[in-house]
Design a protein around this motif. Structure first.
Motif, PDB file in Angstrom:
ATOM      1  N   MET A   1      -9.465 -11.880 -20.153  1.00  0.00           N
ATOM      2  CA  MET A   1      -8.753 -10.721 -19.647  1.00  0.00           C
ATOM      3  C   MET A   1      -9.035 -10.570 -18.157  1.00  0.00           C
ATOM      4  N   VAL A   2      -8.009 -10.208 -17.430  1.00  0.00           N
ATOM      5  CA  VAL A   2      -8.101  -9.987 -15.993  1.00  0.00           C
ATOM      6  C   VAL A   2      -7.952  -8.493 -15.729  1.00  0.00           C
ATOM      7  N   GLN A   3      -8.800  -7.986 -14.862  1.00  0.00           N
ATOM      8  CA  GLN A   3      -8.651  -6.625 -14.368  1.00  0.00           C
ATOM      9  C   GLN A   3      -8.409  -6.725 -12.874  1.00  0.00           C
ATOM     10  N   ALA A   4      -7.465  -5.936 -12.398  1.00  0.00           N
ATOM     11  CA  ALA A   4      -7.151  -5.959 -10.975  1.00  0.00           C
ATOM     12  C   ALA A   4      -6.780  -4.555 -10.528  1.00  0.00           C
ATOM     13  N   VAL A   5      -7.115  -4.265  -9.275  1.00  0.00           N
ATOM     14  CA  VAL A   5      -6.835  -2.956  -8.690  1.00  0.00           C
ATOM     15  C   VAL A   5      -6.436  -3.167  -7.238  1.00  0.00           C
ATOM     16  N   ILE A   6      -5.412  -2.436  -6.814  1.00  0.00           N
ATOM     17  CA  ILE A   6      -5.148  -2.300  -5.381  1.00  0.00           C
ATOM     18  C   ILE A   6      -4.963  -0.821  -5.095  1.00  0.00           C
ATOM     19  N   ALA A   7      -5.389  -0.405  -3.926  1.00  0.00           N
ATOM     20  CA  ALA A   7      -5.188   0.973  -3.482  1.00  0.00           C
ATOM     21  C   ALA A   7      -4.801   0.920  -2.012  1.00  0.00           C
ATOM     22  N   LYS A   8      -3.794   1.682  -1.650  1.00  0.00           N
ATOM     23  CA  LYS A   8      -3.307   1.707  -0.272  1.00  0.00           C
ATOM     24  C   LYS A   8      -3.083   3.143   0.166  1.00  0.00           C
ATOM     25  N   LYS A   9      -3.402   3.426   1.411  1.00  0.00           N
ATOM     26  CA  LYS A   9      -3.117   4.735   1.991  1.00  0.00           C
ATOM     27  C   LYS A   9      -1.689   4.715   2.523  1.00  0.00           C
ATOM     28  N   ILE A  10      -0.982   5.793   2.270  1.00  0.00           N
ATOM     29  CA  ILE A  10       0.395   5.935   2.737  1.00  0.00           C
ATOM     30  C   ILE A  10       0.493   7.216   3.543  1.00  0.00           C
ATOM     31  N   GLU A  11       1.064   7.114   4.724  1.00  0.00           N
ATOM     32  CA  GLU A  11       1.183   8.277   5.621  1.00  0.00           C
ATOM     33  C   GLU A  11       2.394   9.116   5.227  1.00  0.00           C
ATOM     34  N   ALA A  12       2.305   9.700   4.045  1.00  0.00           N
ATOM     35  CA  ALA A  12       3.333  10.602   3.524  1.00  0.00           C
ATOM     36  C   ALA A  12       2.652  11.511   2.498  1.00  0.00           C
ATOM     37  N   PRO A  13       3.152  12.738   2.338  1.00  0.00           N
ATOM     38  CA  PRO A  13       2.550  13.656   1.366  1.00  0.00           C
ATOM     39  C   PRO A  13       2.554  13.082  -0.050  1.00  0.00           C
ATOM     40  N   ALA A  14       1.515  13.398  -0.795  1.00  0.00           N
ATOM     41  CA  ALA A  14       1.370  12.885  -2.164  1.00  0.00           C
ATOM     42  C   ALA A  14       2.592  13.197  -3.018  1.00  0.00           C
ATOM     43  N   GLU A  15       3.144  14.397  -2.878  1.00  0.00           N
ATOM     44  CA  GLU A  15       4.279  14.770  -3.718  1.00  0.00           C
ATOM     45  C   GLU A  15       5.500  13.883  -3.453  1.00  0.00           C
ATOM     46  N   LYS A  16       5.713  13.525  -2.182  1.00  0.00           N
ATOM     47  CA  LYS A  16       6.831  12.625  -1.859  1.00  0.00           C
ATOM     48  C   LYS A  16       6.617  11.235  -2.463  1.00  0.00           C
ATOM     49  N   VAL A  17       5.392  10.733  -2.361  1.00  0.00           N
ATOM     50  CA  VAL A  17       5.085   9.410  -2.907  1.00  0.00           C
ATOM     51  C   VAL A  17       5.190   9.445  -4.432  1.00  0.00           C
ATOM     52  N   TRP A  18       4.699  10.511  -5.049  1.00  0.00           N
ATOM     53  CA  TRP A  18       4.775  10.639  -6.511  1.00  0.00           C
ATOM     54  C   TRP A  18       6.229  10.680  -6.977  1.00  0.00           C
ATOM     55  N   THR A  19       7.081  11.349  -6.226  1.00  0.00           N
ATOM     56  CA  THR A  19       8.493  11.435  -6.594  1.00  0.00           C
ATOM     57  C   THR A  19       9.109  10.037  -6.729  1.00  0.00           C
ATOM     58  N   LEU A  20       8.663   9.099  -5.903  1.00  0.00           N
ATOM     59  CA  LEU A  20       9.206   7.741  -5.941  1.00  0.00           C
ATOM     60  C   LEU A  20       8.416   6.788  -6.835  1.00  0.00           C
ATOM     61  N   SER A  21       7.182   7.142  -7.164  1.00  0.00           N
ATOM     62  CA  SER A  21       6.346   6.206  -7.927  1.00  0.00           C
ATOM     63  C   SER A  21       6.090   6.657  -9.357  1.00  0.00           C
ATOM     64  N   ASN A  22       6.554   7.857  -9.721  1.00  0.00           N
ATOM     65  CA  ASN A  22       6.337   8.308 -11.096  1.00  0.00           C
ATOM     66  C   ASN A  22       7.214   7.500 -12.055  1.00  0.00           C
ATOM     67  N   TRP A  23       7.131   7.798 -13.331  1.00  0.00           N
ATOM     68  CA  TRP A  23       7.784   6.996 -14.366  1.00  0.00           C
ATOM     69  C   TRP A  23       9.255   6.715 -14.065  1.00  0.00           C
ATOM     70  N   LYS A  24      10.035   7.736 -13.732  1.00  0.00           N
ATOM     71  CA  LYS A  24      11.467   7.525 -13.475  1.00  0.00           C
ATOM     72  C   LYS A  24      11.795   7.425 -11.993  1.00  0.00           C
ATOM     73  N   GLY A  25      10.860   7.794 -11.136  1.00  0.00           N
ATOM     74  CA  GLY A  25      11.109   7.769  -9.694  1.00  0.00           C
ATOM     75  C   GLY A  25      11.370   6.393  -9.140  1.00  0.00           C
ATOM     76  N   CYS A  26      10.858   5.383  -9.825  1.00  0.00           N
ATOM     77  CA  CYS A  26      11.028   4.012  -9.342  1.00  0.00           C
ATOM     78  C   CYS A  26      12.502   3.607  -9.241  1.00  0.00           C
ATOM     79  N   GLU A  27      13.368   4.320  -9.944  1.00  0.00           N
ATOM     80  CA  GLU A  27      14.797   4.000  -9.896  1.00  0.00           C
ATOM     81  C   GLU A  27      15.332   4.066  -8.464  1.00  0.00           C
ATOM     82  N   ALA A  28      14.809   5.001  -7.663  1.00  0.00           N
ATOM     83  CA  ALA A  28      15.257   5.150  -6.274  1.00  0.00           C
ATOM     84  C   ALA A  28      14.837   3.972  -5.396  1.00  0.00           C
ATOM     85  N   LEU A  29      13.886   3.173  -5.863  1.00  0.00           N
ATOM     86  CA  LEU A  29      13.395   2.039  -5.076  1.00  0.00           C
ATOM     87  C   LEU A  29      14.149   0.743  -5.358  1.00  0.00           C
ATOM     88  N   MET A  30      15.035   0.771  -6.333  1.00  0.00           N
ATOM     89  CA  MET A  30      15.753  -0.447  -6.717  1.00  0.00           C
ATOM     90  C   MET A  30      16.866  -0.755  -5.738  1.00  0.00           C
TER      91      MET A  30
END
Length: 147
Positions: A1-30
């Motif tokens: 089994m492989v475990q992997a983690v990445i973490a990156k700082k983004i210069e935008a408010p958490a709520e804006k990033v969550w809107t695009l990265s939450n379960w259905k928010g990814c649709e806007a990134l397609m």
């Protein structure tokens, strides 16, 4: 089994990033060039599925199916598993995405995974996963208009 983690700082408010990265928010990134051509959804809440349609040129097409295991909107955190690996070289995949504020105008996004390689080395599996996670971060930053 492989475990992997990445973490990156983004210069935008958490709520804006969550809107695009939450379960259905990814649709806007397609689409995510070289990775995903699109996404569709089945159901809502725990057990809901999202189907990612893979890039035909780079990944050979096909799709993968993810299933929502848990979500905490307040903490900006969710867990998902692959219900169908499609053509990807792994199995027993469980991922977590977390968005944490870093003050009012920035946040950290963390992607983590437990994954079992199929017919590839642990190192190759980790490399493929990290490459895709970094492509997700790049697409997210592009959509937000930040570096």
């Amino acid at each position: 089994m492989v475990q992997a983690v990445i973490a990156k700082k983004i210069e935008a408010p958490a709520e804006k990033v969550w809107t695009l990265s939450n379960w259905k928010g990814c649709e806007a990134l397609m689409p995510i060039p070289g990775q995903m051509e699109g996404v569709s959804f089945e159901g809502d809440g725990i057990g809901a599925r999202r189907i990612f349609h893979l890039d035909k040129v780079r990944l050979g097409g096909g799709s993968i199916v993810e299933e929502l295991v848990s979500i905490d909107e307040r903490r900006r955190h969710y867990v998902y598993r692959l219900a169908d690996n499609g053509p990807l070289p792994w199995t027993d995949y469980e991922g977590v995405i977390v968005v944490t504020p870093c003050g009012p105008d920035a946040c950290a996004i963390k992607f983590s995974v437990d994954i079992t390689p199929l017919d590839i080395s642990d190192e190759e599996c980790r490399h493929i996963w990290v490459t895709h996670a970094l492509m997700d971060v790049a697409r997210l930053k592009e959509e937000l208009g930040v570096q």
